[in-house]
Design a protein around this motif. Sequence first.
Motif, mmCIF file in Angstrom:
data_model
loop_
_atom_site.group_PDB
_atom_site.id
_atom_site.type_symbol
_atom_site.label_atom_id
_atom_site.label_comp_id
_atom_site.label_asym_id
_atom_site.label_seq_id
_atom_site.Cartn_x
_atom_site.Cartn_y
_atom_site.Cartn_z
ATOM 1 N N UNK A 42 6.877 11.686 1.749
ATOM 2 C CA UNK A 42 6.441 12.931 2.364
ATOM 3 C C UNK A 42 6.633 14.107 1.412
ATOM 4 N N UNK A 43 5.872 15.178 1.660
ATOM 5 C CA UNK A 43 6.028 16.447 0.948
ATOM 6 C C UNK A 43 6.005 16.270 -0.568
ATOM 7 N N UNK A 44 5.004 15.535 -1.044
ATOM 8 C CA UNK A 44 4.845 15.351 -2.489
ATOM 9 C C UNK A 44 4.445 16.692 -3.101
ATOM 10 N N UNK A 61 0.856 -1.189 0.000
ATOM 11 C CA UNK A 61 0.000 0.000 0.000
ATOM 12 C C UNK A 61 0.889 1.236 0.000
ATOM 13 N N UNK A 62 0.658 2.157 -0.936
ATOM 14 C CA UNK A 62 1.446 3.376 -1.032
ATOM 15 C C UNK A 62 0.675 4.594 -0.558
ATOM 16 N N UNK A 63 1.368 5.512 0.126
ATOM 17 C CA UNK A 63 0.774 6.756 0.609
ATOM 18 C C UNK A 63 1.646 7.932 0.173
ATOM 19 N N UNK A 64 1.045 8.891 -0.491
ATOM 20 C CA UNK A 64 1.740 10.124 -0.846
ATOM 21 C C UNK A 64 1.205 11.266 -0.013
ATOM 22 N N UNK A 65 2.058 11.828 0.857
ATOM 23 C CA UNK A 65 1.639 12.884 1.792
ATOM 24 C C UNK A 65 2.021 14.265 1.269
ATOM 25 N N UNK A 66 1.146 15.235 1.493
ATOM 26 C CA UNK A 66 1.411 16.589 1.011
ATOM 27 C C UNK A 66 2.477 17.318 1.826
ATOM 28 N N UNK A 67 2.705 16.911 3.060
ATOM 29 C CA UNK A 67 3.691 17.570 3.910
ATOM 30 C C UNK A 67 4.488 16.556 4.700
ATOM 31 N N UNK A 68 5.330 17.019 5.600
ATOM 32 C CA UNK A 68 6.074 16.089 6.458
ATOM 33 C C UNK A 68 5.154 15.461 7.501
ATOM 34 N N UNK A 69 5.394 14.204 7.829
ATOM 35 C CA UNK A 69 4.521 13.537 8.798
ATOM 36 C C UNK A 69 4.754 14.037 10.216
ATOM 37 N N UNK A 70 5.722 14.917 10.392
ATOM 38 C CA UNK A 70 5.975 15.555 11.686
ATOM 39 C C UNK A 70 5.394 16.967 11.730
ATOM 40 N N UNK A 71 4.466 17.299 10.803
ATOM 41 C CA UNK A 71 3.966 18.670 10.734
ATOM 42 C C UNK A 71 3.055 19.045 11.904
ATOM 43 N N UNK A 72 2.678 18.062 12.728
ATOM 44 C CA UNK A 72 1.788 18.349 13.844
ATOM 45 C C UNK A 72 0.346 18.529 13.435
ATOM 46 N N UNK A 73 0.046 18.263 12.152
ATOM 47 C CA UNK A 73 -1.307 18.483 11.671
ATOM 48 C C UNK A 73 -1.727 17.472 10.624
ATOM 49 N N UNK A 74 -2.038 17.954 9.430
ATOM 50 C CA UNK A 74 -2.660 17.148 8.374
ATOM 51 C C UNK A 74 -1.901 15.871 8.059
ATOM 52 N N UNK A 107 -12.363 38.033 8.506
ATOM 53 C CA UNK A 107 -11.330 38.459 7.568
ATOM 54 C C UNK A 107 -10.383 37.297 7.315
ATOM 55 N N UNK A 108 -10.175 36.971 6.054
ATOM 56 C CA UNK A 108 -9.326 35.840 5.685
ATOM 57 C C UNK A 108 -8.037 36.308 5.019
ATOM 58 N N UNK A 109 -6.973 35.582 5.294
ATOM 59 C CA UNK A 109 -5.712 35.748 4.575
ATOM 60 C C UNK A 109 -5.269 34.371 4.109
ATOM 61 N N UNK A 110 -4.967 34.237 2.825
ATOM 62 C CA UNK A 110 -4.427 32.982 2.296
ATOM 63 C C UNK A 110 -2.934 33.163 2.056
ATOM 64 N N UNK A 111 -2.154 32.125 2.380
ATOM 65 C CA UNK A 111 -0.693 32.256 2.360
ATOM 66 C C UNK A 111 -0.028 31.391 1.294
ATOM 67 N N UNK A 112 -0.822 30.763 0.419
ATOM 68 C CA UNK A 112 -0.283 29.971 -0.704
ATOM 69 C C UNK A 112 0.572 28.795 -0.255
ATOM 70 N N UNK A 113 0.245 28.233 0.881
ATOM 71 C CA UNK A 113 0.950 27.040 1.367
ATOM 72 C C UNK A 113 0.135 26.444 2.502
ATOM 73 N N UNK A 114 0.150 25.105 2.590
ATOM 74 C CA UNK A 114 -0.494 24.433 3.710
ATOM 75 C C UNK A 114 0.420 24.378 4.924
ATOM 76 N N UNK A 115 1.717 24.385 4.675
ATOM 77 C CA UNK A 115 2.673 24.275 5.775
ATOM 78 C C UNK A 115 3.770 25.311 5.581
ATOM 79 N N UNK A 116 3.607 26.458 6.220
ATOM 80 C CA UNK A 116 4.593 27.535 6.175
ATOM 81 C C UNK A 116 4.441 28.327 7.470
#
Length: 354
Positions: free
Chosen positions: A69-71, A32-45, A185-194
């Motif tokens: 990680x971080x695909x 089974x393969x898993x491609x993660x969007x960020x590091x598995x140590x991100x404390x979140x997603x 009021x929203x601000x988007x930062x163009x990254x999930x992990x920054x």
Amino acid sequence: MAGAAGSGLLRPARAAATPAWRRPLAEADAIIGFGHTGPITDGGWSMVHDRGVQAVRREFPKIRTIYVESVPYSADATRIFRQFVAEGAQMVFATSEYGDFIKDVSDRAPDVAFMECDGTNVTGNLGWYYVAHWYASYVIGIAAGLMTRTGKIGFLGAFPIPSVYASANATLLGAQSVNPSVTLQSITINAWFDPQAATQAATALADNGCDFLCGIMDEPAYLRVAVQRGLKAAMWNTGMLDYGPEAYVSSVTLDFNDFYVSQVRNLLAGTWQPQGRFLTLGHGVDRDAWGPTVPVEVARQADAMRTRMLAGYNPFRGPIHDNHGRLRVPEGVTLSDLEIYHSDWAVAGVSGLE
């Protein structure tokens, strides 16, 4: 339009040939393969998804799991998903939306089962899954509406995409249900992990008078800003009380463990089918325990709505206008989960999301 806090399923047409994933598979032979969007140590997603991987390993100790990680959201993602196939994976999970990067690979590997988190495609061997997080966000929004002193909620998002619209809209609608004058009021930062960009955005929101911070980010940077500035904050992905108990209100918490285990079990049994599926309130997504500074009456009022939702109530009902004054949901109409999932507009009172 209709809907409640239940799941929505989309099923493709039955394929003419019998693919490999519809035949039973021995546990010892499964990869089974898993491609993660960020590091598995991100404390979140990505950390929450990795917990799901660990749950699969515990349930099926003979299975081999592989992950990256971080695909990136680029052609490199296609290369990574192809590598999973080349290594013999019978099932591949993308733990974030990769669109054509994963669909192109799945189209060329019909004997492999693919699932894309926050995806939209259902084909002969590709499905999607996501969390109906808007219900938990609405509940937390009620707390925000009762606790804000300035009437201004600050919201951090990665990109102006449907999951961000759904989160911001649900939070504000929950707040306005108890405090109609509240804005967001929203601000988007163009990254999930920054963390650095999230800290700067949270500081800007605080400077603009927002005294309640929330968002849909992969790490706890803005909670630290809330602690420093004496604000309140609600988080995402997992419980984050330890990062700032004096500011912490709650969190939209995610749990993919049972889902991943069930998908792998179906693969082994030869019963897996590609489909779209929501993890619903109380079954993969919920609010965390209330923080120690949340007044008892606030928690009681918010949880009264959560109880109604668990019984099937959907609060996303008209009339709802967008932030340009247009009527989007007429009186007597209720938004379905799929309609919320595909949101591309902000409700009245939201700024910074266009």
